[in-house]
Structure formats: C-alpha cells, structure tokens
Design a protein around this motif. Sequence first.
Motif, PDB file in Angstrom:
ATOM      1  N   THR A  12       0.829  -1.206   0.000  1.00  0.00           N
ATOM      2  CA  THR A  12       0.000   0.000   0.000  1.00  0.00           C
ATOM      3  C   THR A  12       0.863   1.256   0.000  1.00  0.00           C
ATOM      4  OG1 THR A  12      -1.687  -1.212   1.252  1.00  0.00           O
ATOM      5  CG2 THR A  12      -1.893   1.190   1.183  1.00  0.00           C
ATOM      6  N   LEU A  13       1.958   1.213   0.764  1.00  0.00           N
ATOM      7  CA  LEU A  13       2.868   2.359   0.831  1.00  0.00           C
ATOM      8  C   LEU A  13       3.498   2.627  -0.539  1.00  0.00           C
ATOM      9  CD1 LEU A  13       4.427   4.491   2.498  1.00  0.00           C
ATOM     10  CD2 LEU A  13       6.162   2.709   2.921  1.00  0.00           C
ATOM     11  N   THR A  20       1.195   9.018   5.063  1.00  0.00           N
ATOM     12  CA  THR A  20      -0.091   9.463   5.621  1.00  0.00           C
ATOM     13  C   THR A  20      -1.258   8.798   4.895  1.00  0.00           C
ATOM     14  OG1 THR A  20       0.861  11.615   6.220  1.00  0.00           O
ATOM     15  CG2 THR A  20      -1.530  11.458   6.123  1.00  0.00           C
ATOM     16  N   GLN A  21      -1.197   8.776   3.551  1.00  0.00           N
ATOM     17  CA  GLN A  21      -2.274   8.147   2.780  1.00  0.00           C
ATOM     18  C   GLN A  21      -2.360   6.639   3.072  1.00  0.00           C
ATOM     19  OE1 GLN A  21      -2.139   9.074  -1.404  1.00  0.00           O
ATOM     20  NE2 GLN A  21      -1.795  11.269  -1.026  1.00  0.00           N
ATOM     21  N   THR A  22      -1.204   6.021   3.289  1.00  0.00           N
ATOM     22  CA  THR A  22      -1.191   4.596   3.626  1.00  0.00           C
ATOM     23  C   THR A  22      -1.885   4.367   4.958  1.00  0.00           C
ATOM     24  OG1 THR A  22       0.856   4.206   2.407  1.00  0.00           O
ATOM     25  CG2 THR A  22       0.287   2.603   4.112  1.00  0.00           C
ATOM     26  N   ALA A  23      -1.553   5.220   5.938  1.00  0.00           N
ATOM     27  CA  ALA A  23      -2.165   5.093   7.262  1.00  0.00           C
ATOM     28  C   ALA A  23      -3.676   5.267   7.182  1.00  0.00           C
ATOM     29  CB  ALA A  23      -1.553   6.128   8.213  1.00  0.00           C
ATOM     30  N   LYS A  25      -5.611   4.799   4.547  1.00  0.00           N
ATOM     31  CA  LYS A  25      -6.213   3.711   3.772  1.00  0.00           C
ATOM     32  C   LYS A  25      -6.323   2.422   4.592  1.00  0.00           C
ATOM     33  CE  LYS A  25      -6.104   1.780  -0.887  1.00  0.00           C
ATOM     34  NZ  LYS A  25      -5.414   1.820  -2.203  1.00  0.00           N
ATOM     35  N   LEU A  26      -5.358   2.199   5.466  1.00  0.00           N
ATOM     36  CA  LEU A  26      -5.342   0.964   6.257  1.00  0.00           C
ATOM     37  C   LEU A  26      -5.883   1.177   7.675  1.00  0.00           C
ATOM     38  CD1 LEU A  26      -1.851  -0.489   5.201  1.00  0.00           C
ATOM     39  CD2 LEU A  26      -4.117  -1.077   4.310  1.00  0.00           C
ATOM     40  N   GLY A  32       2.566   3.625  13.027  1.00  0.00           N
ATOM     41  CA  GLY A  32       2.295   2.190  12.849  1.00  0.00           C
ATOM     42  C   GLY A  32       2.767   1.702  11.487  1.00  0.00           C
ATOM     43  N   VAL A  33       2.560   2.541  10.448  1.00  0.00           N
ATOM     44  CA  VAL A  33       3.036   2.195   9.107  1.00  0.00           C
ATOM     45  C   VAL A  33       4.556   2.091   9.104  1.00  0.00           C
ATOM     46  CG1 VAL A  33       3.210   2.961   6.715  1.00  0.00           C
ATOM     47  CG2 VAL A  33       1.053   3.252   7.964  1.00  0.00           C
ATOM     48  N   SER A  34       5.205   3.065   9.709  1.00  0.00           N
ATOM     49  CA  SER A  34       6.672   3.061   9.775  1.00  0.00           C
ATOM     50  C   SER A  34       7.183   1.822  10.509  1.00  0.00           C
ATOM     51  CB  SER A  34       7.171   4.325  10.479  1.00  0.00           C
ATOM     52  OG  SER A  34       6.833   5.480   9.744  1.00  0.00           O
TER      53      SER A  34
END
Length: 300
Positions: A12-13, A20-23, A25-26, A32-34
């Motif tokens: 997704t990233l 930010t958009q990944t966070a 979207k999920l 958390g994404v990092s």
Amino acid sequence: MLNPIWLQTFVTLVETGHFTQTAEKLFMTQPGVSQHVSKLEQACGHSLIKRDKKSFSVTEQGQLVYEYAVNLVLNEARMREALSYDDPFSGEISIACSGSLALLLYPKLLSLQSKHAKLVMRLKAAPNGQILEEVKQGQVTLGIVTDITHKHWFDVERIGEEELCLIVPHKADLSLNTHELIMQLGLISHPDAEHYVSLYFAQSGVPSLERLHVESIPEVGFVNQIGQILEPITQGIGFTVLPKSALKSFNRKDLLKIIASTQSVKETLFSVTKKNRVLPARYQLVKEVIDSAFPFGQDN
C-alpha cells in the motif's frame, strides 16, 4: 515466512507513495506504518525504501519484495477462484482397472477426451490388490475391482457384472468333454489366470471342473500383456479364461471358440475411491462411461 500484514502495508505504501495516505487507507497511525516497514526490513535483512525527509524511494530490494507481495495476492485470488469453480470438462482423470477392462474402457475414455480437450486421461492396468493399495494411498483416484479387502478404507459402489469365458482354439476337438479338452490343450497363463480359472471352475456347474485344481493343469505358455493373451490360442495353442470384455476387444474372434458352461460365470465389479474423498465434477463423465459399459441386469 514474511508477515502478510507487513507485506500488505508495504504494498500500500509503494502504491500510494505516501505514509499518511497509507495510514488512512489501512486505518492505522503513521508511526504504525513506519513500524511495519521497519519490521519487514529487519525480516528481509535489507533496506526496502530510502527515506528523504517527507518522501522516499523504493530500493532494488524493495522492488523485489513489492513484486513478491503482489504475486502472493494474485496467487491467492487465483487459488480462491479455482476452489469455487469445479470445471466438469477440464482436469486430470486417474483410473486403475484390470487389463481386460482397460481394453474395453480406454476407447470410450478417449472418445470423451476428444470431445473435451482439456481432460487428461490416465488409465492404468493393474492387479486387484495393487489397485486397492494405490487408491488407498491417493495415487489413483478411481479404481475398478472385483474383490475388496479392508472395506473401511474405501467408498464402494457396485457397477455391474462381467461374464467370464473359457476360450479355446476354433478347431479344438469338441467331441471331448471339457475336462479332457483343457487337459489336452494346456493353459495359456496370465497374471489373473489363477483367479479367473478357479472362479470359472467353481461356478460353471460342471462337476468334473468343480473338482479340478488349477495347479493340475499343464501350462503351455504365459503372457502378461492382455492384448496378446489370445494370440497363441488363435494358432491352436492352449486355452485360457478371460472376461468377455477382453474377447470383445480382440479383432480375430473367428479363430476362437467359447466353451458353453452349464451356468454362466459372472464376476461382480465395484468402483472404489478413498474413504470420504469427494470427487471432482469431471468424474461424473467417467461414471457415465462406466455405467454405459456395464448396465445392470444385462449380459455383457
């Protein structure tokens, strides 16, 4: 095995190009994404992205992991699609039966395959015991047998009967009684000869044959290829006992003669599959072929 959740986050990233958009979207936080990306990098032993302030670029190793993750998703989708679609006209069909039945069924199975090119026929001729063992081990999907040991290992269905014939040369001296004739001719043996001959003698209704043991008959030849067993008999050598289906498949029947018995000798045929195994839809076509070859209540 790489954590599928970390892989999903990484894919997704890469596709959004933004933490930010990944966070969003999920439904995660940006930290958390990092964290997912860092754990995936640790598991892979390589940096997957090159960070540059608020942006990033995908490394060569990151591109490989991305492609791997995308293929995992695609493969799972294909697998789920395959699970939900059981094509009745496509796939491998694995059958084992006696040599005489193979001669009878193979042309019919080939005709079926010619109509449905995506079917793959695998027909094996084998003795009764070997068929049961290979069905039990999952090496063969459908077997056709005449006797079943350890029935609790199999799902069994009676499919019909097959008549056994005592076959002699066309010019055999029929003035002799059957006992004298076969002792004079001698046996053309084959892998199933002892079973067929013993069964024929026991059920023929001829007292002199019922008392006769196979071991006492002189053996004048042995053939292990079903299509060749009748060849010596066409040349006046010996006799044998085979299912009528083997005789039907032989192209020089005019050189042979069937000795009539007091009562017909028939062997019951059973289809066997591994216990509780659900057969693919394509096996219904095979069952229809078998049913047409051995209709109940009819002389084969």
